[in-house]
Design a protein around this motif. Structure first.
Motif, short mmCIF file in Angstrom:
data_model
loop_
_atom_site.label_atom_id
_atom_site.label_comp_id
_atom_site.label_asym_id
_atom_site.label_seq_id
_atom_site.Cartn_x
_atom_site.Cartn_y
_atom_site.Cartn_z
N TYR A 2 0.85 -1.18 0.00
CA TYR A 2 0.00 0.00 0.00
C TYR A 2 0.89 1.24 0.00
O TYR A 2 1.79 1.37 0.83
CB TYR A 2 -0.90 -0.03 1.24
CG TYR A 2 -1.70 1.22 1.45
CD1 TYR A 2 -2.75 1.55 0.59
CD2 TYR A 2 -1.41 2.08 2.49
CE1 TYR A 2 -3.48 2.70 0.78
CE2 TYR A 2 -2.15 3.25 2.69
CZ TYR A 2 -3.18 3.55 1.83
OH TYR A 2 -3.90 4.69 2.02
N PHE A 3 0.67 2.14 -0.96
CA PHE A 3 1.45 3.37 -1.08
C PHE A 3 0.69 4.55 -0.50
O PHE A 3 -0.51 4.69 -0.74
CB PHE A 3 1.76 3.69 -2.55
CG PHE A 3 2.75 2.78 -3.19
CD1 PHE A 3 4.11 2.95 -2.98
CD2 PHE A 3 2.33 1.75 -4.02
CE1 PHE A 3 5.03 2.11 -3.59
CE2 PHE A 3 3.24 0.91 -4.62
CZ PHE A 3 4.59 1.09 -4.41
N GLU A 4 1.41 5.39 0.22
CA GLU A 4 0.87 6.65 0.73
C GLU A 4 1.84 7.76 0.39
O GLU A 4 3.05 7.54 0.35
CB GLU A 4 0.76 6.64 2.25
CG GLU A 4 -0.41 5.90 2.81
CD GLU A 4 -0.40 5.99 4.34
OE1 GLU A 4 -0.74 7.09 4.86
OE2 GLU A 4 -0.03 5.01 4.98
N VAL A 5 1.32 8.95 0.19
CA VAL A 5 2.14 10.15 0.04
C VAL A 5 1.73 11.08 1.16
O VAL A 5 0.55 11.42 1.29
CB VAL A 5 1.93 10.82 -1.33
CG1 VAL A 5 2.78 12.08 -1.43
CG2 VAL A 5 2.26 9.85 -2.46
N GLU A 135 10.00 9.09 -10.14
CA GLU A 135 9.63 7.99 -11.04
C GLU A 135 10.49 6.76 -10.75
O GLU A 135 9.98 5.64 -10.70
CB GLU A 135 9.79 8.45 -12.49
CG GLU A 135 9.19 7.50 -13.51
CD GLU A 135 10.11 6.35 -13.88
OE1 GLU A 135 9.61 5.23 -14.12
OE2 GLU A 135 11.33 6.55 -13.90
N VAL A 138 9.27 5.17 -7.29
CA VAL A 138 8.00 4.44 -7.36
C VAL A 138 8.16 3.17 -8.20
O VAL A 138 7.73 2.08 -7.79
CB VAL A 138 6.88 5.35 -7.90
CG1 VAL A 138 5.60 4.57 -8.15
CG2 VAL A 138 6.62 6.51 -6.93
N ARG A 139 8.78 3.27 -9.35
CA ARG A 139 8.97 2.11 -10.21
C ARG A 139 9.80 1.03 -9.53
O ARG A 139 9.45 -0.15 -9.56
CB ARG A 139 9.61 2.51 -11.54
CG ARG A 139 9.74 1.31 -12.51
CD ARG A 139 10.48 1.64 -13.79
NE ARG A 139 11.88 1.88 -13.49
CZ ARG A 139 12.55 3.00 -13.78
NH1 ARG A 139 11.96 3.99 -14.39
NH2 ARG A 139 13.82 3.12 -13.46
N ARG A 142 7.77 -0.67 -6.79
CA ARG A 142 6.70 -1.50 -7.39
C ARG A 142 7.24 -2.79 -7.98
O ARG A 142 6.61 -3.84 -7.91
CB ARG A 142 5.98 -0.72 -8.48
CG ARG A 142 4.89 0.14 -7.99
CD ARG A 142 3.93 0.52 -9.12
NE ARG A 142 2.86 1.29 -8.54
CZ ARG A 142 2.54 2.51 -8.90
NH1 ARG A 142 3.18 3.12 -9.88
NH2 ARG A 142 1.55 3.14 -8.31
N PHE A 153 5.78 7.66 0.96
CA PHE A 153 6.67 8.62 0.34
C PHE A 153 6.44 9.92 1.11
O PHE A 153 5.38 10.53 1.01
CB PHE A 153 6.39 8.79 -1.15
CG PHE A 153 6.70 7.56 -1.94
CD1 PHE A 153 8.01 7.17 -2.15
CD2 PHE A 153 5.68 6.76 -2.45
CE1 PHE A 153 8.31 6.02 -2.87
CE2 PHE A 153 5.97 5.62 -3.17
CZ PHE A 153 7.29 5.25 -3.37
N TYR A 164 4.67 12.98 -6.45
CA TYR A 164 4.50 11.60 -5.95
C TYR A 164 3.06 11.13 -6.05
O TYR A 164 2.80 9.97 -6.40
CB TYR A 164 5.03 11.48 -4.52
CG TYR A 164 6.51 11.20 -4.46
CD1 TYR A 164 6.98 9.89 -4.53
CD2 TYR A 164 7.43 12.22 -4.37
CE1 TYR A 164 8.35 9.62 -4.49
CE2 TYR A 164 8.78 11.97 -4.33
CZ TYR A 164 9.23 10.65 -4.39
OH TYR A 164 10.58 10.39 -4.37
N LYS A 165 2.12 12.00 -5.76
CA LYS A 165 0.71 11.60 -5.87
C LYS A 165 0.34 11.24 -7.30
O LYS A 165 -0.43 10.31 -7.53
CB LYS A 165 -0.22 12.69 -5.32
CG LYS A 165 -0.23 12.71 -3.80
CD LYS A 165 -1.28 13.65 -3.25
CE LYS A 165 -1.29 13.50 -1.73
NZ LYS A 165 -2.33 14.27 -1.10
N THR A 168 1.56 7.60 -7.85
CA THR A 168 1.03 6.52 -7.03
C THR A 168 -0.47 6.44 -7.19
O THR A 168 -1.13 5.59 -6.83
CB THR A 168 1.39 6.69 -5.54
OG1 THR A 168 0.91 7.94 -5.07
CG2 THR A 168 2.89 6.61 -5.33
#
Length: 168
Positions: A2-5, A135, A138-139, A142, A153, A164-165, A168
């Motif tokens: 789970y990603f958060e910014v 980039e 995140v890549r 992932r 992040f 970042y948002k 993601t």
């Protein structure tokens, strides 16, 4: 995963590990590095000094990572990584930056970290273009073979938060 910014001071986050965008000496500096050292207290500097040098003045070569306790921080661990200085992109910077994230994740896996917060490694004083750095971050996370349940992040400023948002 789970990603958060979150736009916040990384030293205040309640996660298992925070990542320190450090220099190769691991002895503190400006920006995120200085903030983490101040918030963690003098025990963090002592722990960093205790890490072996791989060559004179270098405890963590660019692209690698080291782990210490979090001491006075809410986080149990600090994972230190030395990002590349931007020299136009033709000097291995993208690969070295991706290695920072990969090596942080390896240490996190070894310590059974369930949540981790990353700053924008190299996107500050090291001059890496913000969009490109985000980039890669995140890549790389992932595409990693392993990742913690929660990845934060942690951004500083509205511009980085938007970048970042959008990814993601």
């Amino acid at each position: 995963m789970y990603f958060e910014v979150i736009e916040a001071d990384i030293t205040t986050l309640t996660v298992d590990a925070i990542v320190n965008a450090a220099n190769e000496s691991l002895l503190g500096g400006g920006g995120v590095d200085g903030a983490i050292h101040r918030a963690a207290g003098p025990a963090l500097l002592a722990a960093c000094r205790a890490l072996p040098e791989v060559r004179k003045g270098v405890r963590c070569p660019t692209g690698e990572a080291r782990i210490t306790p979090g001491f006075a921080l809410p986080a149990r661990f600090v994972i230190h990584t030395a990002g590349p200085v931007w020299h136009g992109g033709g000097h291995g910077e993208p690969g070295l930056l991706a290695d920072c994230y990969k090596n942080c994740l390896k240490l996190a896996r070894d310590e059974d970290v369930k949540s981790i917060a990353f700053p924008a490694i190299s996107a500050g004083i090291y001059g890496y273009p913000a969009e490109a750095a985000a980039e890669i971050a995140v890549r790389t996370i992932r595409e990693a073979a392993w990742g913690p349940e929660r990845v934060v992040f942690c951004t500083f400023g509205a511009r980085m938060t938007r970048i970042y948002k959008a990814l993601t």
